[in-house]
Design an enzyme around this catalytic site. Sequence first.
Site, mmCIF file in Angstrom:
data_model
loop_
_atom_site.group_PDB
_atom_site.id
_atom_site.type_symbol
_atom_site.label_atom_id
_atom_site.label_comp_id
_atom_site.label_asym_id
_atom_site.label_seq_id
_atom_site.Cartn_x
_atom_site.Cartn_y
_atom_site.Cartn_z
ATOM 1 N N ARG A 200 0.848 -1.195 0.000
ATOM 2 C CA ARG A 200 0.000 0.000 0.000
ATOM 3 C C ARG A 200 0.883 1.245 0.000
ATOM 4 O O ARG A 200 2.024 1.225 0.478
ATOM 5 C CB ARG A 200 -0.911 0.019 1.230
ATOM 6 C CG ARG A 200 -1.808 -1.207 1.375
ATOM 7 C CD ARG A 200 -2.578 -1.164 2.681
ATOM 8 N NE ARG A 200 -3.471 -2.297 2.849
ATOM 9 C CZ ARG A 200 -3.148 -3.430 3.486
ATOM 10 N NH1 ARG A 200 -1.934 -3.554 4.027
ATOM 11 N NH2 ARG A 200 -4.025 -4.403 3.599
ATOM 12 N N LYS A 224 -1.617 -2.485 8.188
ATOM 13 C CA LYS A 224 -2.733 -2.045 9.017
ATOM 14 C C LYS A 224 -2.676 -2.710 10.383
ATOM 15 O O LYS A 224 -2.336 -3.891 10.494
ATOM 16 C CB LYS A 224 -4.061 -2.382 8.330
ATOM 17 C CG LYS A 224 -4.321 -1.570 7.068
ATOM 18 C CD LYS A 224 -5.676 -1.895 6.481
ATOM 19 C CE LYS A 224 -5.975 -1.020 5.271
ATOM 20 N NZ LYS A 224 -7.308 -1.304 4.682
ATOM 21 N N HIS A 301 -2.868 2.178 -5.610
ATOM 22 C CA HIS A 301 -3.667 1.018 -5.221
ATOM 23 C C HIS A 301 -3.996 0.155 -6.434
ATOM 24 O O HIS A 301 -4.067 -1.073 -6.331
ATOM 25 C CB HIS A 301 -4.949 1.468 -4.519
ATOM 26 C CG HIS A 301 -5.412 0.512 -3.468
ATOM 27 N ND1 HIS A 301 -4.715 0.289 -2.294
ATOM 28 C CD2 HIS A 301 -6.490 -0.316 -3.417
ATOM 29 C CE1 HIS A 301 -5.348 -0.619 -1.571
ATOM 30 N NE2 HIS A 301 -6.427 -1.001 -2.231
ATOM 31 N N ARG A 304 -1.159 -1.966 -7.052
ATOM 32 C CA ARG A 304 -1.228 -3.087 -6.105
ATOM 33 C C ARG A 304 -2.169 -4.169 -6.652
ATOM 34 O O ARG A 304 -1.844 -5.357 -6.621
ATOM 35 C CB ARG A 304 -1.722 -2.551 -4.766
ATOM 36 C CG ARG A 304 -2.090 -3.578 -3.694
ATOM 37 C CD ARG A 304 -2.488 -2.813 -2.428
ATOM 38 N NE ARG A 304 -3.192 -3.617 -1.444
ATOM 39 C CZ ARG A 304 -2.597 -4.356 -0.509
ATOM 40 N NH1 ARG A 304 -1.283 -4.423 -0.475
ATOM 41 N NH2 ARG A 304 -3.313 -5.024 0.375
ATOM 42 N N HIS A 327 -3.590 -9.101 3.496
ATOM 43 C CA HIS A 327 -5.039 -9.180 3.698
ATOM 44 C C HIS A 327 -5.348 -10.064 4.907
ATOM 45 O O HIS A 327 -4.800 -11.159 5.042
ATOM 46 C CB HIS A 327 -5.724 -9.793 2.465
ATOM 47 C CG HIS A 327 -5.784 -8.872 1.303
ATOM 48 N ND1 HIS A 327 -5.917 -9.310 -0.003
ATOM 49 C CD2 HIS A 327 -5.733 -7.513 1.226
ATOM 50 C CE1 HIS A 327 -5.947 -8.267 -0.819
ATOM 51 N NE2 HIS A 327 -5.837 -7.175 -0.099
ATOM 52 N N TYR A 336 -9.238 -10.810 -6.849
ATOM 53 C CA TYR A 336 -8.295 -10.794 -7.954
ATOM 54 C C TYR A 336 -8.433 -12.029 -8.845
ATOM 55 O O TYR A 336 -8.058 -11.984 -10.005
ATOM 56 C CB TYR A 336 -6.863 -10.674 -7.420
ATOM 57 C CG TYR A 336 -6.677 -9.443 -6.578
ATOM 58 C CD1 TYR A 336 -6.815 -8.181 -7.138
ATOM 59 C CD2 TYR A 336 -6.420 -9.521 -5.216
ATOM 60 C CE1 TYR A 336 -6.681 -7.035 -6.369
ATOM 61 C CE2 TYR A 336 -6.282 -8.384 -4.435
ATOM 62 C CZ TYR A 336 -6.412 -7.142 -5.020
ATOM 63 O OH TYR A 336 -6.287 -6.019 -4.250
#
Length: 355
Positions: A200, A224, A301, A304, A327, A336
Site C-alpha cells: 500500500r 494495518k 492502489h 497493487r 489481507h 483478484y
Amino acid sequence: MSSTQFDGDIDSFVSYLKSNRGLSANTLKAYRADLTACLHLFELRGVTDLNEITLDDLRSWMAVESRDHARSSMARKTVAVRGFFAWAYEHGLTTTDPAATLMTPSIPSTLPAVLTESQAEQLLDVAEHAVATNQYKDDGGAAAAPGSGKAAGKTADKSADTVNRNEAPARADKRDNARVVAESQRNAAILELLYATGIRVAELVSMDIADIDFSNRTIKVTGKGNKQRVVPFGLPAQRALETWLEQGRPVLARTATDAVKSRAANALFLGARGGRIDQRIARDIVHRAAREAGVPDISPHALRHSAATHMLDGGADLREVQEMLGHSSLKTTQRYTHVSIEQLKNRYGQAFPRA
C-alpha cells in the site's frame, strides 16, 4: 471539524480503539470525524444526552449523510457509529444500545482496475528510460561540444569578473540537474517497488532504509494495525533501489534543513526538500508516470491490484498472494481471481474462433 459537547466521549472511544483494536492512525482519524459529524447533527437538534438518541434518530442521520456520500463511505460511518454506541453501552454511558440493529449499507461488488502485464512493463520501462535520459543531460550530453583552440583562447582572455558572473548560474544549473536526476531515480524505485511487492502507498512512505534486506531481496512491511510481514522483490526493483540509495537519495538529503534531516534520517524515500515523502507525492508520481507511459491512468492502489492479478495469472497460490498483500481475509484476495477470470474470458473471446 466542529466540536460537540460529546467530544470527551469520542476521545475516550478513540483511545479505547487505539489501545485494544490496533487500528491505523488514518482509520482512527476517519472514525473521529464520522462520530463528531454525527453527534454534532444531534446536538443541533437539541440532544444533550446520549440516552436521548434512538434507532430512528440514527436512521434519520444515515438518510441525511447518504445524500452526499458514497455507499462505501456510509458503510464506514455506520461501523464507527455502531461501534461507538456499543462501547458506550458496555461502559455504562448509555442504558441501551440504539445502534445494535443499525444496518450497514451494502456495497456493490466491483472488480479492481488493473493494468495488463504489457502495460505494467511499459510503465516501468518509461520510468527507467527517464533516469537514463536525465543522467545523460546531467553529464553534459545535451550541451554543445567543446570549442576549438581559438575559441578556448578567447575564453582565456575573458576578465575574472565575467567568469565569476557565469559561475553562480552554472552551479545552480548543475544542482537543478542533479535534483532532477535524483527525483527520476526515486520515482523509478517507487514504481518498481510498488509493482514488485503490491504494498500500500501508506506502507511505502513509512518504510525505513533498514526495512530492506538486499541479501535476501525482501522488505519488512508494517501494515494495518501495525501488523508486520516480509515481502520479496525481484532484481529490477533491487537495481532501482540500489541506484536510488547510492546516487539519488544523498542528493535530496542535502537539500533538507537540519531539523528535517534528523526526522527523515532513516526514511527510505525523500521528497524534494529532503523530508520523508508523503502519500500525496507518491500518488502523483504514479499518476504522472502513467500519463508519460501512455497507459490507463492508475493510482498506487491500482498498481497493487495489478501486481496481485499478475501473480495469480502466473500461477501463484491464493494464500501466498494474501500473505504478500497483508489481507486479513482470504475473501478480499479472491477479488483478484475474478479479475483473472474476466481477462481470460476476454482473451478467449478474441482468440478462439468459436467464442
